[in-house]
Design a protein around this motif. Structure first.
Motif, PDB file in Angstrom:
ATOM      1  N   MET A   2     -29.468   6.446  33.479  1.00  0.00           N
ATOM      2  CA  MET A   2     -28.403   7.434  33.341  1.00  0.00           C
ATOM      3  C   MET A   2     -27.191   7.105  34.207  1.00  0.00           C
ATOM      4  N   HIS A   3     -27.373   6.158  35.132  1.00  0.00           N
ATOM      5  CA  HIS A   3     -26.238   5.726  35.954  1.00  0.00           C
ATOM      6  C   HIS A   3     -25.307   4.800  35.168  1.00  0.00           C
ATOM      7  N   LYS A   4     -25.702   4.484  33.941  1.00  0.00           N
ATOM      8  CA  LYS A   4     -24.873   3.610  33.108  1.00  0.00           C
ATOM      9  C   LYS A   4     -24.103   4.388  32.046  1.00  0.00           C
ATOM     10  N   THR A   5     -24.037   5.709  32.210  1.00  0.00           N
ATOM     11  CA  THR A   5     -23.341   6.540  31.226  1.00  0.00           C
ATOM     12  C   THR A   5     -21.837   6.270  31.256  1.00  0.00           C
ATOM     13  N   GLU A   6     -21.174   6.565  30.137  1.00  0.00           N
ATOM     14  CA  GLU A   6     -19.735   6.307  30.021  1.00  0.00           C
ATOM     15  C   GLU A   6     -18.911   7.344  30.778  1.00  0.00           C
ATOM     16  N   ARG A   7     -19.469   8.519  30.998  1.00  0.00           N
ATOM     17  CA  ARG A   7     -18.748   9.555  31.742  1.00  0.00           C
ATOM     18  C   ARG A   7     -19.630  10.043  32.897  1.00  0.00           C
ATOM     19  N   LYS A   8     -18.985  10.679  33.869  1.00  0.00           N
ATOM     20  CA  LYS A   8     -19.740  11.208  34.996  1.00  0.00           C
ATOM     21  C   LYS A   8     -20.602  12.390  34.565  1.00  0.00           C
ATOM     22  N   LEU A   9     -21.800  12.467  35.128  1.00  0.00           N
ATOM     23  CA  LEU A   9     -22.706  13.581  34.856  1.00  0.00           C
ATOM     24  C   LEU A   9     -22.395  14.720  35.813  1.00  0.00           C
ATOM     25  N   LYS A  10     -22.279  15.922  35.261  1.00  0.00           N
ATOM     26  CA  LYS A  10     -21.958  17.089  36.078  1.00  0.00           C
ATOM     27  C   LYS A  10     -23.250  17.695  36.618  1.00  0.00           C
ATOM     28  N   LEU A  11     -23.376  17.682  37.947  1.00  0.00           N
ATOM     29  CA  LEU A  11     -24.582  18.164  38.627  1.00  0.00           C
ATOM     30  C   LEU A  11     -24.267  19.425  39.418  1.00  0.00           C
ATOM     31  N   LEU A  12     -25.075  20.467  39.212  1.00  0.00           N
ATOM     32  CA  LEU A  12     -25.016  21.670  40.032  1.00  0.00           C
ATOM     33  C   LEU A  12     -26.194  21.625  40.995  1.00  0.00           C
ATOM     34  N   GLU A  13     -25.888  21.469  42.276  1.00  0.00           N
ATOM     35  CA  GLU A  13     -26.927  21.374  43.304  1.00  0.00           C
ATOM     36  C   GLU A  13     -27.064  22.733  43.984  1.00  0.00           C
ATOM     37  N   ILE A  22     -32.450  10.878  42.135  1.00  0.00           N
ATOM     38  CA  ILE A  22     -31.607   9.716  41.832  1.00  0.00           C
ATOM     39  C   ILE A  22     -32.450   8.566  41.264  1.00  0.00           C
ATOM     40  N   ARG A  23     -33.613   8.333  41.856  1.00  0.00           N
ATOM     41  CA  ARG A  23     -34.480   7.253  41.382  1.00  0.00           C
ATOM     42  C   ARG A  23     -34.917   7.513  39.937  1.00  0.00           C
ATOM     43  N   TRP A  24     -35.301   8.756  39.647  1.00  0.00           N
ATOM     44  CA  TRP A  24     -35.739   9.090  38.291  1.00  0.00           C
ATOM     45  C   TRP A  24     -34.599   8.945  37.283  1.00  0.00           C
ATOM     46  N   LEU A  25     -33.402   9.349  37.675  1.00  0.00           N
ATOM     47  CA  LEU A  25     -32.262   9.222  36.770  1.00  0.00           C
ATOM     48  C   LEU A  25     -31.924   7.753  36.514  1.00  0.00           C
ATOM     49  N   LYS A  26     -32.025   6.939  37.546  1.00  0.00           N
ATOM     50  CA  LYS A  26     -31.756   5.504  37.378  1.00  0.00           C
ATOM     51  C   LYS A  26     -32.822   4.848  36.510  1.00  0.00           C
ATOM     52  N   THR A  50     -19.791   7.415  41.517  1.00  0.00           N
ATOM     53  CA  THR A  50     -19.227   6.725  40.360  1.00  0.00           C
ATOM     54  C   THR A  50     -19.826   7.244  39.046  1.00  0.00           C
ATOM     55  N   TRP A  51     -20.977   7.918  39.129  1.00  0.00           N
ATOM     56  CA  TRP A  51     -21.597   8.400  37.888  1.00  0.00           C
ATOM     57  C   TRP A  51     -22.104   9.847  37.954  1.00  0.00           C
ATOM     58  N   ILE A  52     -22.033  10.462  39.145  1.00  0.00           N
ATOM     59  CA  ILE A  52     -22.412  11.871  39.285  1.00  0.00           C
ATOM     60  C   ILE A  52     -21.266  12.645  39.921  1.00  0.00           C
ATOM     61  N   GLU A  53     -20.860  13.718  39.261  1.00  0.00           N
ATOM     62  CA  GLU A  53     -19.872  14.654  39.818  1.00  0.00           C
ATOM     63  C   GLU A  53     -20.648  15.889  40.301  1.00  0.00           C
ATOM     64  N   ALA A  54     -20.915  15.926  41.600  1.00  0.00           N
ATOM     65  CA  ALA A  54     -21.790  16.956  42.160  1.00  0.00           C
ATOM     66  C   ALA A  54     -21.008  18.175  42.615  1.00  0.00           C
ATOM     67  N   THR A  55     -21.571  19.349  42.345  1.00  0.00           N
ATOM     68  CA  THR A  55     -21.043  20.611  42.859  1.00  0.00           C
ATOM     69  C   THR A  55     -22.137  21.248  43.714  1.00  0.00           C
ATOM     70  N   PRO A  56     -22.078  21.074  45.040  1.00  0.00           N
ATOM     71  CA  PRO A  56     -23.079  21.699  45.910  1.00  0.00           C
ATOM     72  C   PRO A  56     -22.783  23.185  46.063  1.00  0.00           C
ATOM     73  N   ASN A  90     -24.859  14.855  49.675  1.00  0.00           N
ATOM     74  CA  ASN A  90     -26.140  14.291  49.252  1.00  0.00           C
ATOM     75  C   ASN A  90     -26.001  13.240  48.151  1.00  0.00           C
ATOM     76  N   TYR A  91     -24.976  13.393  47.322  1.00  0.00           N
ATOM     77  CA  TYR A  91     -24.836  12.502  46.165  1.00  0.00           C
ATOM     78  C   TYR A  91     -23.569  11.638  46.250  1.00  0.00           C
ATOM     79  N   ASP A  92     -23.031  11.492  47.445  1.00  0.00           N
ATOM     80  CA  ASP A  92     -21.814  10.689  47.607  1.00  0.00           C
ATOM     81  C   ASP A  92     -22.017   9.244  47.184  1.00  0.00           C
ATOM     82  N   ASP A  93     -23.197   8.701  47.415  1.00  0.00           N
ATOM     83  CA  ASP A  93     -23.465   7.301  47.048  1.00  0.00           C
ATOM     84  C   ASP A  93     -23.492   7.110  45.529  1.00  0.00           C
TER      85      ASP A  93
END
Length: 281
Positions: free
Chosen positions: A103-114, A95-99, A128-134, A122-125
């Motif tokens: 990348m937290h300022k993108t216009e659409r949510k980023l799709k993450l496969l965890e 998250i720190r590296w992406l910020k 608003t900018w990450i759509e996580a699939t654990p 893990n990515y609930d916080d």
């Protein structure tokens, strides 16, 4: 003269329940290490044509210990190891590296496969900018997809994901060629300029007989990744990477490239007391 009763050794699987918060780091690491060793030996024995009694007996013993130890217990120990009082989960680094890349300022949510997710939130916080699939082989929660990454449909997932996280996943895969295939599939599944996060125990690169930092970076470059970030300490336990998928339009398709021998065969890079971790294509 009467014989002195010998003290019975406590088996490695006789470890306090992981459901309590009092598990010592040494016990946690012991379970994790032992589980990895057992899985690797199980895979080796299954590949052999087992004719003699000794091999059949060893395979039965290995599978019995795996069952006794239990994947769920391994996962519990891993989850304890990721608690905030043990240094926190690796998602904080990603998250720190992406910020840092905004990348937290993108216009659409980023799709993450965890991959290998032990917790669903893990990515609930960052919702608003990450759509996580654990996802994990053995889901411990209804919100974690139970799925083998290596069995994902290649066409359905081609260029589907903006981010893929392989945190303490590659070292869990028993066979070196399957580790290489996992990295190949990650490249296929990522969109162009997508990001791959890899976290490994530091000894996998710092103390392996067959793999070091330079060879790992070369292998990732061959697969079509550019290294953006790397974090580790000499006295630490982990190494973290952030890669970006980059396709060179001047280079032929990687499916048609001849894979260099250094990526297909184990080549001894270091002598002495080393581990045997490797990644092969």
């Amino acid at each position: 003269m009467p014989k002195t009763a010998r003290k019975r050794k406590t088996p490695i699987t006789n470890i306090p329940s992981a459901s309590t918060s009092s598990c010592k780091p040494e016990s946690t690491r012991a379970v994790i290490r032992r589980f990895h060793v057992l899985l690797k030996r199980q895979a080796q024995l299954k590949k052999l044509v087992v004719h003699d009694l000794a091999q059949r007996t060893e395979l039965a013993n290995v599978e019995g210990e795996i069952e006794e130890l239990g994947l769920e217990n391994y996962q519990k120990m891993s989850a304890i190891g990721q608690r905030s009082d043990r240094g926190g989960g690796s998602e904080k680094i990603l998250i720190r590296w992406l910020k840092d890349k905004e990348m937290h300022k993108t216009e659409r949510k980023l799709k993450l496969l965890e991959v290998g997710a032990l917790k669903p939130d893990n990515y609930d916080d960052c919702s608003t900018w990450i759509e996580a699939t654990p996802m994990d082989l053995n889901s411990r929660h209804p919100s974690i997809l139970e799925q083998d990454f290596l069995l994902l449909d290649e066409e359905m997932n081609r260029e589907k994901w903006d981010l893929i996280s392989l945190s303490l996943v590659l070292n869990f895969v028993p066979e070196p060629p399957d580790r290489g295939r996992m990295l190949r599939l990650s490249n296929i599944f990522l969109v162009e300029d997508g990001h791959l996060f890899v976290a490994l125990p530091l000894p996998c690169l710092a103390n392996s007989r067959y793999l070091d930092f330079d060879l790992f970076t070369s292998l990732m470059t061959f697969l079509g990744f550019t290294e953006l970030q790397r974090r580790w300490r000499k006295d630490g336990k982990m190494v973290y990477y952030l890669f970006q998928k980059k396709t060179d339009v001047k280079t032929p398709s990687r499916e048609r490239l001849v894979v260099p021998e250094r990526f297909t065969k184990k080549i001894t890079l270091r002598q002495g007391n080393r581990n045997n971790f490797s990644i092969l294509l």
